[in-house]
Design an enzyme around this catalytic site. Structure first.
Site, mmCIF file in Angstrom:
data_model
loop_
_atom_site.group_PDB
_atom_site.id
_atom_site.type_symbol
_atom_site.label_atom_id
_atom_site.label_comp_id
_atom_site.label_asym_id
_atom_site.label_seq_id
_atom_site.Cartn_x
_atom_site.Cartn_y
_atom_site.Cartn_z
ATOM 1 N N ASP A 189 0.872 -1.172 0.000
ATOM 2 C CA ASP A 189 0.000 0.000 0.000
ATOM 3 C C ASP A 189 0.916 1.231 0.000
ATOM 4 O O ASP A 189 2.135 1.130 0.182
ATOM 5 C CB ASP A 189 -0.947 -0.019 1.209
HETATM 6 C C1 BGC Z 1 -5.148 3.140 0.125
HETATM 7 C C2 BGC Z 1 -5.240 2.195 -1.048
HETATM 8 C C3 BGC Z 1 -5.129 2.967 -2.334
HETATM 9 C C4 BGC Z 1 -3.814 3.726 -2.319
HETATM 10 C C5 BGC Z 1 -3.540 4.503 -3.591
HETATM 11 C C6 BGC Z 1 -3.950 4.055 0.029
HETATM 12 O O1 BGC Z 1 -4.040 5.070 0.965
HETATM 13 O O2 BGC Z 1 -5.118 2.415 1.322
HETATM 14 O O3 BGC Z 1 -6.458 1.489 -0.990
HETATM 15 O O4 BGC Z 1 -5.235 2.109 -3.425
HETATM 16 O O5 BGC Z 1 -3.829 4.628 -1.238
HETATM 17 O O6 BGC Z 1 -4.313 5.635 -3.685
#
Ligand code: BGC
Length: 717
Positions: A259
């Site tokens: 993530d």
């Molecule tokens: C989230 C993800 C997301 C990523 C990219 C993160 O903060 O947990 O679900 O895909 O950001 O935006």
């Protein structure tokens, strides 16, 4: 399975192509593939990173391609409910804003999940995105989790079936999809410092089972790991979960991406992480981009093996080839009208009628005086907030800045999609006299309620990424408004637009309650259609509504309210007994059970036959015994396994029936749902003895029961 390859003679497999391409790469090229660079949003990342070429549109992730080898750049975008854009691309004309995933969960309809996935794939393609950060399938373990609206349900099977269809739909368009957030990212509280503690076997029977089944069914190109730790190890560096379970026991062949801002160390690469995402976010949170300089240094010093670097790259290439993301033809036609229909259909099927004392559908024979109160219903319907929030075509009907502590506070807004329930009601009921009150104070709302025949009061709550809600009440004094309005006028209907269960202190005073969740860009229309009966409601709760938090596994949520950065441990001691399973185990009665949802017609079940053997197969008949067409969702539960009480949803089917019509339904259980995971052997074990199943209207409303004996066996991994 979308990515299973049918090979022409002489055609190479994705594996062999990946191996060949990787072999021809330089180390610089290899290293360039294992990071993804975040676009500038003006928020956390204020300026455009020089590694992103000028002609590349901003989004969540960019990884340069290797043109000399025909490897395309990787361009990723959020997420499961539409192609998101706020912040990244101010000029984007807007995308279809689908209902929240929990609405798809409520529909119990895999076809809708698939349609939504195809839609996402097509709208991604026309923007050049070949990776969708979709497929959020964490289980709704805690009704305070701010991101439950991005997930499908509290049940592993329902979640897996729907998540897999969404991923398959996306990948059918040549766009890779993730499944995320692996695993147990079930609360947002201090998520970077959150240690999710669980018994490993119980984990296999719950959240991991959802991933396992969804991976088998959809072969996602990538898995995104979570922010949290699991049993002391960060998800992205969790050797047991990545190397042993995902890639070992399950034989997963795609790649694992972190993530954004969830990679504190290069050593995560040794534990199974294949790609560091949002590298600049790691620089903010952890003061380094671990998969750039630190990993190269470890490689140069012989602490990081070449074979592992190659494996990381091969996994990425393999998914590109398997999904066809390297060989796009012309972009598909995108019909936004047809996409709006998908959003509308999903909302129609996902709205849940929780209570109805005969007031709904609204009588249309005489012109009613209707009061519509609160929830910005004159403007539109709310959306969840965070990285999954979508800007619809034509823009929002309104944005209310909410804010909050911590780095995600500034991104926390109430977004309103312009599908106004008030206007839609006026359209459907042209002879009614409909007036609006904003629901600012009980005293003011009561004035309109008193001179109306019917009151429809909206309750909304902003939920989203980075925040768990503190309790189940409605914010801004809305409970007091509902209470006052219902006292002033007994013909009160409540429509809830939230991402999670709501406490309903006023429940006995109101005649009907509709759970509309975050119903997407056509949500106002769907709500009005359910209220007036143009649509017969068929949604079922995918998450238990507890009477209060005291009956849930964690009356107090550890870490709630502590400042960003406070190490927090949450013990998921309920283990695999999540949601309805917990209520069955503890004997507590929920406010509304999992699987519950009313209709304007009635259904009867009969002729149950239960067969044993390797698994359980249940056959029964569903009949529409009412006056109008409607869809039912009969559910089959295991209620006892070898004489031990144990609740497991074994299957479900959405059945559309005309008045008087009947249909036979057959449900064959995945044997893992009948088994316990035997951690010592790393296998599933069915116990010898009587197994009992129920055909039910909800987790607490069994209608037919039957048994069969199963022999003991050890199987799978
Ligand atoms: C989230 C993800 C997301 C990523 C990219 C993160 O903060 O947990 O679900 O895909 O950001 O935006």
């Amino acid at each position: 399975m979308t990515t299973a390859q049918v090979l022409e003679p002489g055609q190479k497999t994705a594996d062999s192509r990946a191996a060949e391409t990787e072999q021809r790469m330089t180390d610089d090229e290899r290293f360039s593939m294992i990071i993804s660079i975040m676009g500038a949003t003006g928020g956390l990342i204020a300026v455009r990173d020089e590694r992103i070429p000028e002609d590349v549109a901003m989004s969540a992730g960019y990884t340069p391609g290797v043109p000399r080898l025909g490897v395309p750049a990787l361009r990723s975008s959020d997420a499961s409910m539409g192609i998101t854009n706020p912040g990244y691309r101010p000029d984007d004309p807007g995308a279809t804003a689908l209902p929240a995933s929990i609405v798809v969960g409520s529909s119990f309809n895999p076809d809708l999940a698939r349609d939504g996935g195809v839609l996402l794939g097509r709208e991604a393609r026309i923007r050049g995105f070949n990776i969708m950060l979709a497929g959020g399938i964490n289980l709704a373990r805690d009704p305070r989790n701010g991101r439950n609206f991005e997930y499908y349900s509290e049940d592993p099977l329902l979640t897996a079936v729907l998540g897999a269809e969404a991923v398959s739909g996306i990948q059918s368009q040549g766009v890779i999809s993730t499944l995320k957030h692996y695993s147990l990212n079930c609360n947002e509280t201090n998520r970077h410092w959150l240690d999710a503690i669980i018994d490993p076997s119980a984990h296999r029977e719950s959240d991991l089972l959802a991933f396992q089944i969804a991976i088998e069914r959809s072969e996602p190109g990538a898995i995104m790991s979570g922010y949290n730790k699991i049993n002391g190890e960060y998800a992205g560096g969790n050797r047991h979960l990545l190397n042993e379970v995902l890639k070992g026991a399950w034989g997963y062949k795609g790649w694992v991406m972190s993530d954004w801002g969830a990679t504190p160390s290069w050593e995560f690469a040794l534990a199974g992480l294949d790609q560091e995402s949002g590298v600049q976010a790691d620089a903010v949170f952890w003061k380094a981009e671990p998969f750039t300089d630190p990993l190269r240094k470890a490689y140069a010093e012989g602490r990081f093996p070449k074979e592992r670097l190659s494996d990381m790259v091969r996994r990425i290439l393999r998914s590109l080839y398997a999904v066809g993301a390297d060989s796009w033809g012309p972009a598909p036609e995108v019909d936004m009208e047809a996409h709006n229909e998908i959003a509308l259909k999903t909302a129609r099927q996902g709205i849940v009628l929780l209570k109805n004392d005969g007031i709904l559908p609204l009588a249309t024979a005489r012109p009613l005086k209707i009061a519509v109160i609160g929830g910005y219903a004159q403007l539109g319907v709310p959306s969840g907030t965070g990285s999954g929030a979508v800007l619809p075509v034509g823009g929002y009907a309104g944005i209310v800045k909410i804010g909050g502590p911590g780095p995600l506070g500034r991104a926390r807004n109430l977004y309103l999609f312009p599908s106004s329930p008030l206007e839609e009601l006026k359209r459907l009921l042209p002879s009614a006299e409909i007036e609006f009150d904003p629901g600012q104070t009980p005293a003011e709302a009561v004035l309109l309620a008193r001179r109306s025949d019917v009151v429809i009061v909206f309750g909304i709550r902003v939920e989203g990424e980075g925040f768990d809600i503190a309790d189940l009440s409605l914010p801004w004094g809305q409970d007091a408004v509902i209470e006052a309005v219902a006292s002033a006028n007994p013909n009160t209907v409540v429509v809830l637009e939230t991402g999670n269960p709501v406490a309903m202190p006023w429940l006995d005073k109101v005649k009907a309650v509709i759970q509309a969740w975050y119903p997407g860009q056509a949500g106002g229309q769907a709500i009005a259609e359910v209220l007036t009966g143009a649509v017969n409601p068929s949604g079922r709760l995918p998450i238990t509504f507890p009477a209060d938090l005291a009956r849930t596994p964690r009356p107090d949520l550890p870490g709630l309210g502590t400042p960003w950065g406070t190490p927090t441990a949450i013990r998921y001691d309920e283990g695999a007994e999540v949601g309805y399973r917990w209520f069955a185990k503890t004997g507590n009665t929920p406010l509304f059970p999992f699987g519950h949802g009313l209709s304007y017609t009635t259904f009867a079940y009969s002729d149950l036959a239960v067969d044993g053997g390797e698994t359980i197969t249940a056959r029964f008949t569903v009949k529409n015994t009412g006056e109008r067409e409607g869809a039912d969702v009969p559910q089959v539960y295991l209620t006892e396994a070898a004489d031990e009480r144990r609740m497991r949803l074994l299957g479900f089917q959405r059945v559309l029936l005309g008045p008087g019509e009947r249909r036979q339904v057959t449900i064959e259980a995945d044997p893992r749902l009948l088994a316990r995971f035997d951690g010592e052997n790393g296998r599933w074990r069915i116990a010898e003895g009587r197994h009992r199943v129920a055909v039910a209207r909800s987790a607490t409303d069994p209608v037919l029961t039957g048994d069969t004996r199963l022999s003991t066996r050890l199987f799978g991994s």
